[in-house]
Write a protein that holds these residues in place. Sequence first.
Motif, PDB file in Angstrom:
ATOM      1  N   TYR A  63       0.795  -1.215   0.041  1.00  0.00           N
ATOM      2  CA  TYR A  63      -0.096  -0.053   0.153  1.00  0.00           C
ATOM      3  C   TYR A  63       0.934   1.146  -0.008  1.00  0.00           C
ATOM      4  O   TYR A  63       0.594   1.977  -0.824  1.00  0.00           O
ATOM      5  CB  TYR A  63      -1.131  -0.108   1.264  1.00  0.00           C
ATOM      6  CG  TYR A  63      -1.709   1.237   1.423  1.00  0.00           C
ATOM      7  CD1 TYR A  63      -2.830   1.729   0.923  1.00  0.00           C
ATOM      8  CD2 TYR A  63      -1.215   2.321   2.262  1.00  0.00           C
ATOM      9  CE1 TYR A  63      -3.639   2.765   0.946  1.00  0.00           C
ATOM     10  CE2 TYR A  63      -1.908   3.367   2.446  1.00  0.00           C
ATOM     11  CZ  TYR A  63      -2.979   3.834   1.697  1.00  0.00           C
ATOM     12  OH  TYR A  63      -3.799   4.989   1.802  1.00  0.00           O
ATOM     13  N   ALA A  65       4.034   1.528  -0.803  1.00  0.00           N
ATOM     14  CA  ALA A  65       4.745   1.628  -2.052  1.00  0.00           C
ATOM     15  C   ALA A  65       3.887   1.906  -3.501  1.00  0.00           C
ATOM     16  O   ALA A  65       4.404   2.058  -4.389  1.00  0.00           O
ATOM     17  CB  ALA A  65       5.608   0.213  -2.251  1.00  0.00           C
ATOM     18  N   CYS A  66       2.636   2.073  -3.047  1.00  0.00           N
ATOM     19  CA  CYS A  66       1.834   1.914  -4.372  1.00  0.00           C
ATOM     20  C   CYS A  66       1.633   3.284  -5.140  1.00  0.00           C
ATOM     21  O   CYS A  66       1.065   4.254  -4.333  1.00  0.00           O
ATOM     22  CB  CYS A  66       0.365   1.313  -4.125  1.00  0.00           C
ATOM     23  SG  CYS A  66      -0.588   1.197  -5.590  1.00  0.00           S
ATOM     24  N   GLN A  67       1.906   3.555  -6.301  1.00  0.00           N
ATOM     25  CA  GLN A  67       1.805   4.687  -6.822  1.00  0.00           C
ATOM     26  C   GLN A  67       0.245   5.036  -7.195  1.00  0.00           C
ATOM     27  O   GLN A  67      -0.170   6.188  -7.779  1.00  0.00           O
ATOM     28  CB  GLN A  67       2.520   4.900  -8.069  1.00  0.00           C
ATOM     29  CG  GLN A  67       2.530   4.191  -9.257  1.00  0.00           C
ATOM     30  CD  GLN A  67       3.291   2.793  -9.085  1.00  0.00           C
ATOM     31  OE1 GLN A  67       3.406   2.342  -7.963  1.00  0.00           O
ATOM     32  NE2 GLN A  67       3.967   2.198 -10.235  1.00  0.00           N
ATOM     33  N   TYR A  68      -0.595   3.862  -7.222  1.00  0.00           N
ATOM     34  CA  TYR A  68      -1.821   3.834  -7.562  1.00  0.00           C
ATOM     35  C   TYR A  68      -2.980   3.890  -6.139  1.00  0.00           C
ATOM     36  O   TYR A  68      -4.198   3.723  -6.433  1.00  0.00           O
ATOM     37  CB  TYR A  68      -2.326   2.658  -8.646  1.00  0.00           C
ATOM     38  CG  TYR A  68      -1.420   2.717  -9.586  1.00  0.00           C
ATOM     39  CD1 TYR A  68      -1.399   3.792 -10.640  1.00  0.00           C
ATOM     40  CD2 TYR A  68      -0.520   1.888  -9.879  1.00  0.00           C
ATOM     41  CE1 TYR A  68      -0.752   4.050 -11.662  1.00  0.00           C
ATOM     42  CE2 TYR A  68       0.231   1.757 -10.989  1.00  0.00           C
ATOM     43  CZ  TYR A  68       0.212   2.834 -11.858  1.00  0.00           C
ATOM     44  OH  TYR A  68       1.024   2.830 -13.060  1.00  0.00           O
ATOM     45  N   ALA A  69      -2.250   3.917  -5.014  1.00  0.00           N
ATOM     46  CA  ALA A  69      -3.262   4.014  -3.721  1.00  0.00           C
ATOM     47  C   ALA A  69      -3.838   5.297  -3.791  1.00  0.00           C
ATOM     48  O   ALA A  69      -3.365   6.294  -4.439  1.00  0.00           O
ATOM     49  CB  ALA A  69      -2.273   3.810  -2.613  1.00  0.00           C
TER      50      ALA A  69
ATOM     51  N   ARG B  49       7.829   8.433  -8.613  1.00  0.00           N
ATOM     52  CA  ARG B  49       6.855   7.497  -8.084  1.00  0.00           C
ATOM     53  C   ARG B  49       6.715   6.437  -9.064  1.00  0.00           C
ATOM     54  O   ARG B  49       6.304   5.291  -8.760  1.00  0.00           O
ATOM     55  CB  ARG B  49       5.750   8.257  -7.820  1.00  0.00           C
ATOM     56  CG  ARG B  49       5.918   9.042  -6.373  1.00  0.00           C
ATOM     57  CD  ARG B  49       4.349   9.698  -6.223  1.00  0.00           C
ATOM     58  NE  ARG B  49       3.968  10.427  -7.308  1.00  0.00           N
ATOM     59  CZ  ARG B  49       2.869  10.387  -7.916  1.00  0.00           C
ATOM     60  NH1 ARG B  49       1.800   9.645  -7.489  1.00  0.00           N
ATOM     61  NH2 ARG B  49       2.486  11.234  -8.970  1.00  0.00           N
ATOM     62  N   HIS B  50       6.893   6.734 -10.475  1.00  0.00           N
ATOM     63  CA  HIS B  50       6.462   5.649 -11.331  1.00  0.00           C
ATOM     64  C   HIS B  50       7.814   4.764 -11.893  1.00  0.00           C
ATOM     65  O   HIS B  50       7.546   3.982 -12.612  1.00  0.00           O
ATOM     66  CB  HIS B  50       5.842   6.368 -12.511  1.00  0.00           C
ATOM     67  CG  HIS B  50       4.508   6.846 -12.030  1.00  0.00           C
ATOM     68  ND1 HIS B  50       3.426   6.186 -11.901  1.00  0.00           N
ATOM     69  CD2 HIS B  50       4.062   8.123 -12.144  1.00  0.00           C
ATOM     70  CE1 HIS B  50       2.189   6.726 -11.590  1.00  0.00           C
ATOM     71  NE2 HIS B  50       2.694   8.213 -11.704  1.00  0.00           N
ATOM     72  N   GLY B 131       9.885  -2.504  -4.206  1.00  0.00           N
ATOM     73  CA  GLY B 131       8.753  -1.866  -4.158  1.00  0.00           C
ATOM     74  C   GLY B 131       8.341  -0.767  -5.122  1.00  0.00           C
ATOM     75  O   GLY B 131       7.424  -0.066  -4.955  1.00  0.00           O
ATOM     76  N   GLY B 132       9.657  -0.573  -6.067  1.00  0.00           N
ATOM     77  CA  GLY B 132       9.145   0.216  -6.983  1.00  0.00           C
ATOM     78  C   GLY B 132       9.664   2.199  -6.436  1.00  0.00           C
ATOM     79  O   GLY B 132      10.124   2.050  -5.336  1.00  0.00           O
ATOM     80  N   LYS B 134       7.717   4.545  -5.700  1.00  0.00           N
ATOM     81  CA  LYS B 134       7.208   5.398  -4.287  1.00  0.00           C
ATOM     82  C   LYS B 134       7.928   4.900  -3.187  1.00  0.00           C
ATOM     83  O   LYS B 134       8.072   5.602  -2.338  1.00  0.00           O
ATOM     84  CB  LYS B 134       5.815   5.144  -4.356  1.00  0.00           C
ATOM     85  CG  LYS B 134       5.017   6.136  -3.377  1.00  0.00           C
ATOM     86  CD  LYS B 134       3.468   5.915  -3.367  1.00  0.00           C
ATOM     87  CE  LYS B 134       2.858   6.785  -2.243  1.00  0.00           C
ATOM     88  NZ  LYS B 134       1.476   6.244  -2.355  1.00  0.00           N
ATOM     89  N   ALA B 135       8.546   3.532  -3.034  1.00  0.00           N
ATOM     90  CA  ALA B 135       9.019   3.004  -2.004  1.00  0.00           C
ATOM     91  C   ALA B 135      10.554   3.857  -1.854  1.00  0.00           C
ATOM     92  O   ALA B 135      10.760   4.200  -0.736  1.00  0.00           O
ATOM     93  CB  ALA B 135       9.347   1.643  -1.956  1.00  0.00           C
ATOM     94  N   ASN B 138       9.690   7.449  -0.684  1.00  0.00           N
ATOM     95  CA  ASN B 138       9.272   7.502   0.660  1.00  0.00           C
ATOM     96  C   ASN B 138      10.598   7.194   1.756  1.00  0.00           C
ATOM     97  O   ASN B 138      11.017   7.884   2.553  1.00  0.00           O
ATOM     98  CB  ASN B 138       8.557   6.195   1.277  1.00  0.00           C
ATOM     99  CG  ASN B 138       6.976   6.312   0.798  1.00  0.00           C
ATOM    100  OD1 ASN B 138       6.807   7.454   0.307  1.00  0.00           O
ATOM    101  ND2 ASN B 138       6.404   5.164   0.658  1.00  0.00           N
TER     102      ASN B 138
END
Lengths: 378, 455
Positions: A63, A65-69, B49-50, B131-132, B134-135, B138
């Motif tokens: 959640y 880590a999700c760019q679509y959350a 983020r992407h 986790g890509g 966005k991780a 963060n």
Amino acid sequence: MPGDDGNAARIAQDARQALEICNACRYCDGYCAVFRALRSRRELSAADLSFLSNLCHNCRACYHACQYAPPHPFDVNIPKSLSLVRQRTYRDHAWPALPGGRVRHTGRFAMAVTLSMVAVLSVPALLWLPPEQVLGRHSGAGAFYRVLPWSLIAGLAGLTLLWSLLSVGFSVAAFWRSMGPVPPGAATGPALRDALWDIASLRNLGGGGVGCNDRDDRFSQARRRFHHALSYGFALCFAATAVATVYDHVLGWQAPYPVFSLPVLLGSLGGAGMMAGTAGLAWLKRHADPGPVAAELLGADLALLAQLFLIATSGFALLALRETAAMGPLLLIHLGVVLGFFATLPCGKFLHAPFRAAALLRWALERQEQRRKEPPSP
Amino acid sequence: MTNVLHECDVLVAGGGNAALCAAISARRSGAAVMMLDSAPRALRGGNARHSRNFRIAHDEPSPWIQGRYPAGDYWSDLQGVAGSAVDETLAHLLIGESAGILGWMIGNGVRFQSADDDALPYSRKTAFFLGGGKALVNALYATAEGLGVVVRHDSEVRAFHPADGLTAVTVLRDGRKETIRAGAVVVATGGFQADGDWLRDRWGEAADGFVIRGTPHATGRPLKALLESGADPVGASGLCHMVAVDGRSPGFDGGIVTRLDGVAYGIVVDRNGRRFADEGEHVGPTRFSVWGDRVARCPGAVAFSIFDTAIERGFRPSIFPAVRAASIGGLAAELGMLPAVLESTVAAFNAAVRAGGHTEGILPAKTRLAAPVAVPPFGAYPMRAGVTSTCLGVRVDCKARVLRSDGQPLGGIFAAGVIMAPNILGHGYLAGSAMTIGSVFGRIAGREAAAHARR
């Protein structure tokens, strides 16, 4: 209830849509088994949702880590979506299938049963048994059984537990079938070993080695550690009971046992683990980011934690005050709470343990199949 | 009404990977750092983020990356996409610094996925973060804030006033103008793809059909302000990094999942129902960007991928349901085309398909994966050009200083990330290179800005 069926369909559809986005993204592959299991599935059947929702350990790493959350318009919220599907699997496979399934899976029901058990034991005992039997001081071997006869204690607990385990067993069997046929040719032995290791280590709460998002977007191992404390504590208490049974029946030594005896040491260590684990998990729940949480399921989670906390604390109180006049009432309370816990095993949050174990076993069987299909690159 | 609100050693404009690396690097060099992100907190991180991976030069396998990717290979890959537009000195700096950037990112809290994880595709060129993007974002925000970087969201830089001493920066925050004075400024605000007017100015009406794959906050205001302050432009304002996406994608932030995977399997027609390119020409990873560019140049910047039930089994479906019909004519009606035209296009294509998967006797030919579109029900995905970023930037030197057209540094202003990436990539693109440019030049810019502020 047609409205309820519509709700179930919506829950399944939400989860399916979110998982299809995951399948196109796959950034979370490194976190846990759910995303690896998802890879081999192009279209998600009801069986797949049953399986994936119980494979999910609700760690929330995906959640955060999700760019679509949310607030993204795709509104992907895998922990929440899968929690809701998972809770439906507990209800859908309940045995026996009785009306009022929704009510029986709430935390209120579990707490009501627990308090009723305490009342059912205490009120008649206080009303009809001679006061010196319940409120007097007892000591030495067999002291507990001078409050309530051993046959009553063992009979009540044994019958309740037996019935509940039977019910849980049928539920798990139905759930196992609902996940669809097992991949052919899979070896059960190695799969069992893999699944046991996943359960014992809670590898899927490790977030690929860095821990999970217990509270917010920072990683931590707190949830995994508290859960370990709780489940290993629970196992130690179970071992304490088993040892005490051997003492009583094989060796003829009657409870209560000295402080430095094996049953008391095991039970104390286990009880401390359960208290720390339940308190820690409840604290994490209270202080977690509400985003990925299905608020309507919190009651059932907290009720199980409360039951286990009460079992441990009433056990400790009984140990501490067993030489005093409080022993009788405390024994009634402890026994009532244990009976309440036993009685609600088949229709509460406790089902997450056998259901997730079954999903992990299935995943271990599938993993063999995946490895056969995709030999490791050179 | 403008009032001086704050002073700091280093001001970082931007909220993505390059900005975060610059802020952390400047802070670790001892500067008092403030970061201004134009996005709200929930959308922090820009296009990072992407993102998914870093392109790294390395001479031996490590826990995070397999095989070896020597600097020479990296250099020839860069030349392959950028051609003569590449600034050799900066490219070699990027390649040399890329080797050490993984360790630096790990030291700043970013986690990478183990290279032998069987969930990952084999890659000797890139390392994948766990986790890509966005991780990663963060983790970097947690590190930056832990080090004492002051982070302000909803704050857009509108103008720079370079000076010998402190540089003043005009900021729009919550609808109010503020002035912040800083010893040095790092600009890491990406491209201008979220500014519809600017895109339309370069692309005409086609721009109205574009989908922006990343952040809606990449308006290019700071880029425009830098150019107005005399920064030397690099790259091309009329070009974008684009991929073909499902036409029903949200206007912003659709990211990776809106890409269309199976375009090479069926046929592609424009809105008039006619084929216009060899669908089998690109079947590898280049297919996404090739089709992005092709669709952008179609009438109305829209096209349609058409397939039948047999072809559909060969590719990963879109996250949006296919438009379906029992006949080609019915499909044309669903898509708003003249049925007769699409029917004749499909009939001519089917008649030209030969065993072995190519066509004979039609233009354009389909050279690979050609199979008749014949098994109903038929399906279609609308295609649009999904813009990752624009290709206009500012010239920088090896210290990431922004240069004027006379080659002199624009006093106290540095740049990192996509806003200076065209120095190295021209208008080409290499998977994983934008993140590496962001981290390498973010780190350099932060360090150099801190040194400049100390003068």
